[in-house]
Design an enzyme around this catalytic site. Structure first.
Site, mmCIF file in Angstrom:
data_model
loop_
_atom_site.group_PDB
_atom_site.id
_atom_site.type_symbol
_atom_site.label_atom_id
_atom_site.label_comp_id
_atom_site.label_asym_id
_atom_site.label_seq_id
_atom_site.Cartn_x
_atom_site.Cartn_y
_atom_site.Cartn_z
ATOM 1 N N HIS A 35 -15.321 41.005 6.208
ATOM 2 C CA HIS A 35 -14.530 39.995 6.907
ATOM 3 C C HIS A 35 -15.181 38.633 6.711
ATOM 4 O O HIS A 35 -16.272 38.527 6.195
ATOM 5 C CB HIS A 35 -14.539 40.262 8.421
ATOM 6 C CG HIS A 35 -14.120 41.622 8.847
ATOM 7 N ND1 HIS A 35 -12.871 41.871 9.362
ATOM 8 C CD2 HIS A 35 -14.783 42.799 8.888
ATOM 9 C CE1 HIS A 35 -12.777 43.145 9.704
ATOM 10 N NE2 HIS A 35 -13.930 43.728 9.421
ATOM 11 N N GLU A 117 -19.115 41.049 9.042
ATOM 12 C CA GLU A 117 -18.576 39.692 9.064
ATOM 13 C C GLU A 117 -19.511 38.778 8.285
ATOM 14 O O GLU A 117 -20.730 38.808 8.487
ATOM 15 C CB GLU A 117 -18.468 39.166 10.500
ATOM 16 C CG GLU A 117 -17.486 39.892 11.373
ATOM 17 C CD GLU A 117 -16.056 39.403 11.213
ATOM 18 O OE1 GLU A 117 -15.810 38.474 10.409
ATOM 19 O OE2 GLU A 117 -15.189 39.935 11.923
ATOM 20 N N HIS A 156 -10.828 42.827 4.775
ATOM 21 C CA HIS A 156 -9.911 42.987 5.899
ATOM 22 C C HIS A 156 -8.468 42.832 5.416
ATOM 23 O O HIS A 156 -7.562 43.534 5.874
ATOM 24 C CB HIS A 156 -10.248 41.960 6.977
ATOM 25 C CG HIS A 156 -9.729 42.294 8.324
ATOM 26 N ND1 HIS A 156 -9.870 41.439 9.386
ATOM 27 C CD2 HIS A 156 -9.072 43.363 8.816
ATOM 28 C CE1 HIS A 156 -9.318 41.971 10.465
ATOM 29 N NE2 HIS A 156 -8.824 43.135 10.146
ATOM 30 N N ASP A 166 -8.870 37.572 5.171
ATOM 31 C CA ASP A 166 -10.307 37.560 4.890
ATOM 32 C C ASP A 166 -10.765 38.804 4.117
ATOM 33 O O ASP A 166 -10.130 39.839 4.224
ATOM 34 C CB ASP A 166 -11.104 37.386 6.192
ATOM 35 C CG ASP A 166 -10.832 38.444 7.253
ATOM 36 O OD1 ASP A 166 -9.661 38.771 7.493
ATOM 37 O OD2 ASP A 166 -11.801 38.934 7.845
#
Length: 188
Positions: A35, A117, A156, A166
């Site tokens: 992400h 992330e 994602h 993303d």
């Protein structure tokens, strides 16, 4: 950074435990989802991502936060622009990062995935330090859970294409996949 597969936590990185997780259903960990996030958008090293994942985001700190402060989300890891890695949820638990999602016809990707992330946006390149940390973390995750093959590493946007974009077009998939394959000796 050293992954302890028995606990699902990495040693040598920041631990920022999030309440936004629950037990994984019985089964394998076989998907890695990448992400991007920044709070406020395109602002880095603010601590606001950590606050969001720990349900501490102040909605009055920035106008953008008013619409997201009540979200209950998390990821297993965050890699900041300087390569610093933080962990929010044990890999053995289900972090709330993927939302409504599907991979190869299987719904609910949080059940069988690990979410990483990267601090960033869709339209800015990621840093060399982030790629270095991501490659090392991915190597350790794949060693612990061999079901995470190169083909089972996605963005994602791949598992929620109608909702998410993303990690975005600036993420260098070729660079990342080549490095991951080299680490494994190209046996995939």
């Amino acid at each position: 950074m050293q992954l302890d597969s028995a606990s699902g936590w990495c040693r040598g990185i920041n631990h920022c435990p999030s309440p936004n997780f629950n037990a994984r259903p019985a089964g394998e960990i076989s998907l890695l989802v990448i992400h991007n996030i920044s709070l406020p958008p395109a602002c880095f090293k603010t601590g606001h991502v950590q606050a969001l994942f720990q349900n501490r985001l102040d909605p009055g700190a920035h106008p953008y936060f008013e619409g997201i402060a009540e979200l209950r989300v998390s990821a297993h890891f965050l890699i900041e622009r300087d390569g610093e890695v933080s962990q929010f949820v044990s890999c053995l638990e289900r972090a709330w990062h993927a939302g409504v999602s599907s991979f190869e016809g299987r719904e609910g990707c949080n059940d069988f995935s690990i979410g990483i992330e990267l601090e960033g946006t869709d339209d800015q390149p990621f840093t060399d330090l982030q790629y270095t940390a991501l490659i090392e973390l991915t190597r350790q995750l794949r060693q612990a859970w061999p079901g995470i093959t190169v083909e089972r590493i996605c963005g994602h946007s791949d598992i929620a294409p109608q909702r998410k974009t993303d990690p975005g077009p600036c993420f260098d998939w070729e660079r990342f996949r080549q490095a991951v394959q080299q680490v494994r000796g190209g046996n995939e």
